[in-house]
Design a protein around this motif. Sequence first.
Motif, PDB file in Angstrom:
ATOM      1  N   LEU A 668       0.849  -1.185   0.000  1.00 37.56           N
ATOM      2  CA  LEU A 668       0.000   0.000   0.000  1.00 37.56           C
ATOM      3  C   LEU A 668       0.886   1.237   0.000  1.00 37.56           C
ATOM      4  O   LEU A 668       1.775   1.377   0.845  1.00 37.56           O
ATOM      5  N   ASN A 669       0.641   2.124  -0.963  1.00 39.97           N
ATOM      6  CA  ASN A 669       1.394   3.381  -1.072  1.00 39.97           C
ATOM      7  C   ASN A 669       0.433   4.553  -0.874  1.00 39.97           C
ATOM      8  O   ASN A 669      -0.510   4.725  -1.652  1.00 39.97           O
ATOM      9  N   TRP A 670       0.678   5.358   0.139  1.00 45.53           N
ATOM     10  CA  TRP A 670      -0.208   6.478   0.477  1.00 45.53           C
ATOM     11  C   TRP A 670       0.575   7.775   0.365  1.00 45.53           C
ATOM     12  O   TRP A 670       1.655   7.918   0.944  1.00 45.53           O
ATOM     13  N   GLN A 671       0.023   8.731  -0.390  1.00 40.95           N
ATOM     14  CA  GLN A 671       0.653  10.035  -0.556  1.00 40.95           C
ATOM     15  C   GLN A 671      -0.335  11.123  -0.138  1.00 40.95           C
ATOM     16  O   GLN A 671      -1.044  11.695  -0.958  1.00 40.95           O
ATOM     17  N   PRO A 672      -0.389  11.407   1.173  1.00 41.15           N
ATOM     18  CA  PRO A 672      -1.379  12.363   1.667  1.00 41.15           C
ATOM     19  C   PRO A 672      -1.121  13.788   1.194  1.00 41.15           C
ATOM     20  O   PRO A 672      -2.057  14.581   1.066  1.00 41.15           O
ATOM     21  N   THR A 673       0.160  14.149   0.960  1.00 35.52           N
ATOM     22  CA  THR A 673       0.509  15.473   0.449  1.00 35.52           C
ATOM     23  C   THR A 673       1.554  15.300  -0.640  1.00 35.52           C
ATOM     24  O   THR A 673       2.092  14.200  -0.836  1.00 35.52           O
ATOM     25  N   ASP A 674       1.873  16.385  -1.324  1.00 40.98           N
ATOM     26  CA  ASP A 674       2.874  16.294  -2.373  1.00 40.98           C
ATOM     27  C   ASP A 674       4.282  16.142  -1.812  1.00 40.98           C
ATOM     28  O   ASP A 674       5.229  15.931  -2.564  1.00 40.98           O
ATOM     29  N   LYS A 675       4.442  16.193  -0.473  1.00 38.54           N
ATOM     30  CA  LYS A 675       5.755  16.060   0.137  1.00 38.54           C
ATOM     31  C   LYS A 675       5.912  14.790   0.970  1.00 38.54           C
ATOM     32  O   LYS A 675       7.017  14.473   1.405  1.00 38.54           O
ATOM     33  N   ASP A 676       4.824  14.075   1.210  1.00 42.27           N
ATOM     34  CA  ASP A 676       4.862  12.906   2.084  1.00 42.27           C
ATOM     35  C   ASP A 676       4.470  11.651   1.319  1.00 42.27           C
ATOM     36  O   ASP A 676       3.517  11.665   0.525  1.00 42.27           O
ATOM     37  N   PHE A 677       5.182  10.564   1.596  1.00 46.58           N
ATOM     38  CA  PHE A 677       4.909   9.283   0.941  1.00 46.58           C
ATOM     39  C   PHE A 677       5.097   8.180   1.977  1.00 46.58           C
ATOM     40  O   PHE A 677       6.145   8.081   2.623  1.00 46.58           O
ATOM     41  N   VAL A 678       4.071   7.331   2.159  1.00 45.02           N
ATOM     42  CA  VAL A 678       4.083   6.267   3.160  1.00 45.02           C
ATOM     43  C   VAL A 678       3.859   4.930   2.455  1.00 45.02           C
ATOM     44  O   VAL A 678       3.011   4.827   1.557  1.00 45.02           O
ATOM     45  N   GLN A 679       4.597   3.923   2.860  1.00 42.85           N
ATOM     46  CA  GLN A 679       4.482   2.602   2.243  1.00 42.85           C
ATOM     47  C   GLN A 679       4.427   1.521   3.314  1.00 42.85           C
ATOM     48  O   GLN A 679       5.198   1.537   4.278  1.00 42.85           O
ATOM     49  N   LEU A 680       3.504   0.572   3.127  1.00 40.91           N
ATOM     50  CA  LEU A 680       3.390  -0.603   3.984  1.00 40.91           C
ATOM     51  C   LEU A 680       3.351  -1.828   3.075  1.00 40.91           C
ATOM     52  O   LEU A 680       2.493  -1.916   2.189  1.00 40.91           O
ATOM     53  N   MET A 681       4.288  -2.757   3.271  1.00 35.70           N
ATOM     54  CA  MET A 681       4.386  -3.914   2.395  1.00 35.70           C
ATOM     55  C   MET A 681       4.548  -5.185   3.210  1.00 35.70           C
ATOM     56  O   MET A 681       5.296  -5.224   4.188  1.00 35.70           O
ATOM     57  N   GLY A 682       3.836  -6.230   2.804  1.00 37.60           N
ATOM     58  CA  GLY A 682       3.972  -7.523   3.444  1.00 37.60           C
ATOM     59  C   GLY A 682       3.959  -8.629   2.415  1.00 37.60           C
ATOM     60  O   GLY A 682       3.373  -8.501   1.338  1.00 37.60           O
ATOM     61  N   PHE A 683       4.612  -9.741   2.732  1.00 39.67           N
ATOM     62  CA  PHE A 683       4.598 -10.884   1.815  1.00 39.67           C
ATOM     63  C   PHE A 683       4.590 -12.178   2.620  1.00 39.67           C
ATOM     64  O   PHE A 683       4.937 -12.216   3.802  1.00 39.67           O
ATOM     65  N   TRP A 684       4.172 -13.235   1.935  1.00 42.09           N
ATOM     66  CA  TRP A 684       4.163 -14.577   2.523  1.00 42.09           C
ATOM     67  C   TRP A 684       4.744 -15.553   1.514  1.00 42.09           C
ATOM     68  O   TRP A 684       4.346 -15.545   0.342  1.00 42.09           O
ATOM     69  N   GLN A 685       5.695 -16.369   1.936  1.00 39.55           N
ATOM     70  CA  GLN A 685       6.251 -17.413   1.086  1.00 39.55           C
ATOM     71  C   GLN A 685       5.812 -18.760   1.609  1.00 39.55           C
ATOM     72  O   GLN A 685       6.060 -19.094   2.770  1.00 39.55           O
ATOM     73  N   GLY A 686       5.122 -19.527   0.778  1.00 40.41           N
ATOM     74  CA  GLY A 686       4.547 -20.793   1.195  1.00 40.41           C
ATOM     75  C   GLY A 686       5.579 -21.888   1.379  1.00 40.41           C
ATOM     76  O   GLY A 686       6.783 -21.716   1.145  1.00 40.41           O
ATOM     77  N   ASP A 687       5.084 -23.064   1.790  1.00 39.95           N
ATOM     78  CA  ASP A 687       5.955 -24.221   1.989  1.00 39.95           C
ATOM     79  C   ASP A 687       6.560 -24.658   0.658  1.00 39.95           C
ATOM     80  O   ASP A 687       6.027 -24.382  -0.417  1.00 39.95           O
ATOM     81  N   SER A 688       7.687 -25.356   0.731  1.00 41.68           N
ATOM     82  CA  SER A 688       8.304 -25.928  -0.466  1.00 41.68           C
ATOM     83  C   SER A 688       8.639 -27.385  -0.191  1.00 41.68           C
ATOM     84  O   SER A 688       9.022 -27.761   0.924  1.00 41.68           O
ATOM     85  N   LEU A 689       8.473 -28.207  -1.227  1.00 45.35           N
ATOM     86  CA  LEU A 689       8.676 -29.645  -1.091  1.00 45.35           C
ATOM     87  C   LEU A 689      10.135 -30.019  -1.311  1.00 45.35           C
ATOM     88  O   LEU A 689      10.830 -29.424  -2.144  1.00 45.35           O
TER      89      LEU A 689
END
Length: 777
Positions: A668-689
């Motif tokens: 998620l990328n949020w830019q509330p003003t032309d000078k501020d930028f906020v980012q929240l990122m998450g990921f999940w890697q599943g099982d592997s055989l």
Amino acid sequence: MTPTGESHSSMSGRGVRAALLAGVGVMALASAAAAQTNAPPPAPSASSQTPAQTQAQPTAPAQADPPPSETEDDQDAADEATELEAITVTGQRDGIRTSIDSISYGLANDLQATTGSLADALRNVPSVEVDTEGNVSLRGDPGVTILIDGQPSGILSGAGRGQALLQLPADRYERVEVMTNPSAAYSPEGSGGVINLISKRNAPPSGTQTTGSLRVNVGEDGRWNGGLSGSWQKDKLTLSGDLNYRQDTTEVGFLREREVFDPATGALVGTIDSELEASNDQNGGVGRFTAEYRLTDRTQVTGEVRGVSFSGGGWNDSLFENRDGDGDLTSAFRRFGDVDFDFVNWGATGRVVHRFDDAGHEWTNELRFDQNSNESSSLVETTFLTPADPGFFEATENASDQTTLAFTSAYVRPTSDGGRIRAGYELNEQRPDQDFLLSRGPTEAALAPVAGQSNAFEARQTVHALYGTWERPFGEKFSAQAGLRLEQADIEIDDLTGGLSASQDYFRAYPTAHLQYQLTDDQTLRASYSRRIQRPQPSQLNPFVAYAGPDSLRSGNPDLEPQETDAFEVMWQKRQGQTFYQATAYLRDTDGAFTDVAIEVGDGILLTRPENLGGRRDLGVDLSANGQLHSTLRYSAGLNLFRQEIDPGNVTGGADREATIANGRVSLNWQPTDKDFVQLMGFWQGDSLLAQGEREGGGMLNFGYRRKLTDKLSLNVTGRDLLNSFNSVTTFETAQFRERSEQDIQLRAFYIGLTWTFGSAPRRQPEQFDFSTAPGG
């Protein structure tokens, strides 16, 4: 592999050379035929572009993506404002670019890339997974080739690649290009596909003299990193370069429980429990200097020198407890010691490009050299607790070096029907060598080499390749690309200590095909096929049994054969305004896939070595979306869901296995003003055989904030692995033993820093080329 040197061959050496010569003749005929056609109308001057930019301009009918917005944006800007009289229109870019055989993602708005490593940046790229040790996978397949600007990288190949990904700074790169089914212009090495890292261009646009930036980020526990990049231009000469330094700290906890059984009765024979804690400090720098000179308006010469140096040290403390079948403690000992390592890479590249016209007709020749040196040492004291016997000291020294020499000659010719012919020759030679020494003694002063536990190993791998691709539109909506690559591989290994020599010599053909159909103005349908190979690393062929710990041994396998993959894809894409959707159905059928196999060799000690599976099949769907939730809020999401089936073949203790695996990510990328930028990122890697078990998945949550203080100064704050959740659990289960290992690696880190740009260049930088159709690698 056999000492005769002819295993896996489908053609004699003489026949191979004849085929290669015939291929050269075909290339020459194709070039001559293309030269007789009328070239398309001249395009605007490309004198300010890099060689690759000029040679790979996509043909108009084949480019399915509308948009000037996709090809004329400043990737460093999170949004763009265009003033028309009194009206200001603001639009945020998705940073995604596509071609018939690739898709690339911009890193400008990935705040982890400003302070983190390459591993941190790649974890935010769709279809890409990076584990805690820096091992990279594409859609769950670990067979991945990593290129830099379309060419092989000495530092990102071989056994040290994972460590390099965890240390190299990400802010050197503008974009990440993903090719799960590359064309024949790229090496077929890598069963999962190719990741191409596209460097930032420092060259200032016409009329400017200097440009650059300075970055400094500080974190807790002594972490910090910084970088300086810049360029200078005058007349026909452009000089550019960058320097980066990074200091990091890693803490790891490790728990393992191993149960050993009588294979005849299934009765429990004994258990080995081990617990380890380790801490490491790492620091090092990366540097690069490039000079470009235009000999004429159509001929350009480029030279580059680069270097990487990382070193570190730390301590580890481990406790081992052995119990019999009844659970009674039979022995216990503690090991405490220090570890040091040094990694050095340096290389140089020379390139000459001649453009016959401004329409993409050109000839490129490039010579590359890389030298890697990886040294590590340890000194460990073992203290026996039960029974209280005298202890001993143990020292290991491991030195691995690799020299890589590569040459590429590539010819590109547009045709009058809007298509393009591409042909080339590539040579890649790798010469690795390794020395291992184990010493033991009652005191540190009395250390002496252990008989049979030292090894000297050398290898040489040479690959000659000829390739050709033909691409053209058929009407306004349909276009196609066909390619063929011929490769001759020669591999020789010498176990200088054990006296074993062996070789492989084989010739292979690798076809590729790509189709594209424009369903509507905003929807595209693509289909592709490629045949790919994963060759064993020379170190994987070394038969020497190396000491890896009191209960673990490791060796290579001189009989390990290459794995080959047939990859099929059907892709749908839709780009509408600020929204991009993509859905891909894929099948990867791999013969002889690599897997690590562990065998109990007595006293609970496991010997691990690589083996070939009977086969592996992945059938799945890869979904991604990128768009706006609000005028100030953008999202990016991806899900890779696939069914994996493993045929163990003759692997000891292996069994047929299948599972449904899911990998996902959301940003998620949020830019509330032309000078501020906020980012929240998450990921999940599943099982592997695995052939003998499985590895459980894990995830990570990251945060970033950027504040524009002035036109040239910005503040960056990032947090990595906020929940400290990116760990791993691996289990093995056979008739001989059962083992469960838990790794708890402390990746959580916070940084605060400043980025300052300077010089006379305007904020908008030259367009970055994705190398999506450039030859190389």
